[in-house]
Design a protein around this motif. Structure first.
Motif, PDB file in Angstrom:
ATOM      1  N   ASP A 123      35.142  38.819  38.745  1.00  0.00           N
ATOM      2  CA  ASP A 123      36.057  39.182  39.347  1.00  0.00           C
ATOM      3  C   ASP A 123      36.269  39.687  41.087  1.00  0.00           C
ATOM      4  O   ASP A 123      36.780  40.923  41.459  1.00  0.00           O
ATOM      5  N   PHE A 126      36.455  36.829  46.239  1.00  0.00           N
ATOM      6  CA  PHE A 126      38.359  37.469  46.842  1.00  0.00           C
ATOM      7  C   PHE A 126      37.940  38.286  48.279  1.00  0.00           C
ATOM      8  O   PHE A 126      36.752  38.240  48.409  1.00  0.00           O
ATOM      9  N   THR A 127      38.556  38.446  49.214  1.00  0.00           N
ATOM     10  CA  THR A 127      38.675  39.018  50.723  1.00  0.00           C
ATOM     11  C   THR A 127      39.599  39.815  50.726  1.00  0.00           C
ATOM     12  O   THR A 127      40.497  39.892  50.696  1.00  0.00           O
ATOM     13  N   SER A 128      38.928  40.870  51.579  1.00  0.00           N
ATOM     14  CA  SER A 128      39.664  41.939  51.941  1.00  0.00           C
ATOM     15  C   SER A 128      39.057  42.064  53.526  1.00  0.00           C
ATOM     16  O   SER A 128      39.456  43.408  53.769  1.00  0.00           O
ATOM     17  N   ARG A 147      44.724  34.250  54.016  1.00  0.00           N
ATOM     18  CA  ARG A 147      43.867  34.411  52.322  1.00  0.00           C
ATOM     19  C   ARG A 147      43.354  33.508  51.597  1.00  0.00           C
ATOM     20  O   ARG A 147      42.774  32.946  50.828  1.00  0.00           O
ATOM     21  N   MET A 151      41.030  31.059  51.175  1.00  0.00           N
ATOM     22  CA  MET A 151      39.712  30.676  49.814  1.00  0.00           C
ATOM     23  C   MET A 151      40.112  29.493  48.733  1.00  0.00           C
ATOM     24  O   MET A 151      39.526  28.873  47.780  1.00  0.00           O
ATOM     25  N   TYR A 175      39.606  35.654  36.685  1.00  0.00           N
ATOM     26  CA  TYR A 175      41.112  36.043  37.555  1.00  0.00           C
ATOM     27  C   TYR A 175      40.799  37.574  36.796  1.00  0.00           C
ATOM     28  O   TYR A 175      40.817  37.809  35.568  1.00  0.00           O
ATOM     29  N   TYR A 182      47.019  39.407  43.328  1.00  0.00           N
ATOM     30  CA  TYR A 182      46.131  38.502  43.750  1.00  0.00           C
ATOM     31  C   TYR A 182      46.397  37.793  44.612  1.00  0.00           C
ATOM     32  O   TYR A 182      45.052  37.415  45.503  1.00  0.00           O
ATOM     33  N   ALA A 185      44.517  39.610  48.372  1.00  0.00           N
ATOM     34  CA  ALA A 185      43.302  39.454  48.719  1.00  0.00           C
ATOM     35  C   ALA A 185      42.907  38.138  48.566  1.00  0.00           C
ATOM     36  O   ALA A 185      41.387  37.135  48.085  1.00  0.00           O
ATOM     37  N   TYR A 187      42.893  35.499  45.980  1.00  0.00           N
ATOM     38  CA  TYR A 187      43.475  35.228  44.725  1.00  0.00           C
ATOM     39  C   TYR A 187      44.157  33.745  44.369  1.00  0.00           C
ATOM     40  O   TYR A 187      45.535  34.506  44.441  1.00  0.00           O
TER      41      TYR A 187
END
Length: 584
Positions: A123, A126-128, A147, A151, A175, A182, A185, A187
């Motif tokens: 899990d 994701f990206t921040s 995002r 994604m 997840y 979600y 980030a 998802y």
């Protein structure tokens, strides 16, 4: 150990361990597991952080597990350091805007797809990232919108690449447990469920108090239901870990129990090396054997339909707090127009059709419970036309309550353990009914109101400012809330907080206590029955109290028909899980 009949047991073998362990050490761990549990499968990780496992070693480790009769798939953790440059992102997750990061990810996918016919993403997919590339690419979009699309697009890229290398590959996205975040980030289960072959679910709850996430332990059950309803039949399983459970081993076992009782197809242990030779595995073996036996008795999970739309946000974890208070919940990203009752929270308001669906649901004779969060979000979108309830923007502390449902001609009073903080709602007498009230000196305020609308009934639930204060509500108040929110179900339950009721469509139920000490809960059955039977011991509970029946108020001429209700007092041990059925 024999295999389990109702679920499979898997373990995740992470790259840091594989980088150091030889085959003899891995075999020793396998032998330890064999003493206590039946391990059906492992997911062997080829990348995490700065560690990559060579294709040659992946093949050798895969072969070792398969020689032991254990199926082997691949895994990836999406954290990295590319070209020695740290990106401004949590946990050093990939920057999917950076071409160098994208190519690095594709090479990892190629490697694992060349060895395994199945891949799971841990899990961290994701990206921040807020590097200069991401800031420029985002432009005027919100980070959420940027995002989500980023994604979604890269999900297509890696799935296509994996299938180019290995057309047989089954690609799974796992997840995490933080479903309410979600979208921020990237998802995107609403889209990714149709890109990946399967999804998987993080059911780790650990310690709910001394943790920034405040994950309520009911989440180990509810999030399986949410994601099963997201991709029916394609939710691969639930993923637990022992972290945060050292002070209380039951935290770990509860994760396992609640995951499989939610009808997860597989239970994943994170991780293989941490749990090998640990104190967690022997009791896990016992509890899994027990759960496997009991699952033969249980039908399909049911509960109040809690509408949690994709990308919804607000009242974080609220329906899990309700689940910890004994409300059986069935969360879903879709509106269920056939549900007897639908729960609308602040997250539900994210769907632009929410008010339209709410009004139509009521007018055709169904029922709805809306929280103060939803009420606030939709106040000027139609909510204020359904009720006389209004916000006052004032607050009150109260520890006394009354329960006096509209359909009854009696009042019940009770006192809680301490004063709780609620927002003050106003309403108009004889336009709205104050079914459950707060008493503060010589003033009363609503905790739960009721309005008739069309052929249906609308209830507004005034949740305390601190959701955890729900656990401090007296049993009688919980009973009053559950009575409304469980309409259409045969059974509802009330305790002094921190008990969960798991309900199934074949008249079987489970009660999980999260309290340290033994206590009693009230199980209320709609309609006559011979009693309740403990599914494991055979003990019968036949002593019950017939609850008041509907009576019209003063000059009213009718009541709303309701089945007679009977209350059974059931003892539940501290931290215990018990199963029962209604005997007709």
């Amino acid at each position: 150990m024999e295999s389990y009949k109702h679920f499979r047991l898997a373990a995740y073998v992470f790259a840091y361990y594989l980088a150091e362990a030889d085959e003899a050490e891995i075999q020793k761990a396998i032998d330890y597991y064999r003493q206590y549990v039946h391990l059906d499968k492992v997911y062997i990780e080829n990348h995490r952080g700065v560690v990559d496992i060579s294709v040659d070693k992946l093949r050798r480790v895969k072969e070792l597990f398969e020689k032991n009769g254990i199926e082997a798939s691949g895994g990836i953790t999406s954290t990295v350091l590319v070209n020695g440059e740290r990106k401004p992102t949590y946990y050093d997750t990939f920057c999917y805007t950076d071409p160098a990061h994208r190519e690095r990810y594709l090479q990892i996918v190629r490697d694992v797809a060349s060895v395994f016919d199945e891949i799971i993403l841990d899990d961290f997919f994701f990206t921040s990232c807020t590097c200069e590339r991401c800031i420029e690419a985002k432009g005027n979009q919100s980070w959420k919108d940027y995002r989500l699309k980023l994604m979604e697009d890269f999900s297509h890229v890696i799935v296509d690449e994996a299938k180019r290398v290995n057309p047989k590959v089954n690609f799974i996205i796992k997840y995490p447990n933080w479903y309410e975040s979600y979208q921020e980030a990237g998802y995107n289960p609403g889209k990714q469920k149709d890109i990946f072959d399967m999804i998987y679910t993080g059911t780790e709850t650990r310690d709910p108090q001394y943790s920034a996430q405040h994950l309520q332990r009911y989440l180990s059950y509810s999030i399986i239901r949410l994601l099963e309803n997201t991709a029916p039949g394609r939710n691969g399983g639930g993923w637990i870990d022992p972290y945060g459970s050292n002070p209380n081993l039951n935290f770990f076992l509860e994760q396992a129990n609640m995951t499989v009782l939610a009808k997860a197809k597989e239970l994943m242990l994170f991780n293989f090396s941490v749990l090998a030779n640990s104190v967690f595995v022997p009791p896990l073996g016992h509890t899994l054997s027990r759960m496997d036996k009991m699952l033969s008795e249980l039908g399909n999970p049911i509960g109040v339909s809690a509408w949690e739309p994709y990308d919804g946000d607000g009242e974080d974890q609220l329906y899990n707090y309700l689940g910890m208070g004994g409300i059986a919940v069935e969360p879903t990203p879709y509106f269920d127009e056939n549900a007897e009752v639908v729960l609308f929270t602040q997250s539900t308001a994210y769907d632009e059709t929410a008010m339209e669906k709410l009004e139509a649901h009521l007018r055709k004779g169904k029922n709805a419970v809306v929280t103060t969060g939803f009420f606030r979000e939709c106040y000027d979108k139609g909510m204020k036309d359904l009720t006389s309830v209004r916000f006052t923007h004032r607050h009150v502390l109260a520890d006394e309550f009354f329960i006096g449902h509209y359909n009854y001609n009696n009042l019940e009073f009770c006192t809680g353990r301490e004063k709780l903080l609620f927002e003050i709602l106003s309403y108009k007498t004889n336009s709205t009914s104050n079914d459950i009230g707060l008493i503060a000196n010589e003033h009363t305020y609503p905790l739960m109101t009721e309005d008739s609308y069309g052929k249906g009934r609308l209830f507004i639930l005034n949740v305390p400012e601190n959701f955890a204060d729900l656990y401090k509500l007296p049993k009688n108040v919980w009973s009053g809330i559950a009575k409304h929110i469980s309409m259409g179900q045969r059974v509802y339950m009330a305790g002094d907080g921190r008990h969960s009721l798991l309900a199934y469509d074949n008249g079987r139920y489970a009660i999980q206590s999260y309290n340290q000490m033994a206590g009693k809960v009230d199980v209320i059955v709609r309609g006559e029955c011979k009693g309740l039977r403990d599914l494991e011991t055979g003990a019968m509970y036949t002593q019950c109290v017939a609850l008041p029946t509907p009576k019209h108020h003063i000059d009213a001429t009718t009541v709303i028909p309701e089945a007679p209700e009977y209350r059974f007092e059931i003892p539940v041990g501290g931290g215990n899980l018990m199963f029962f059925e209604v005997v007709d």
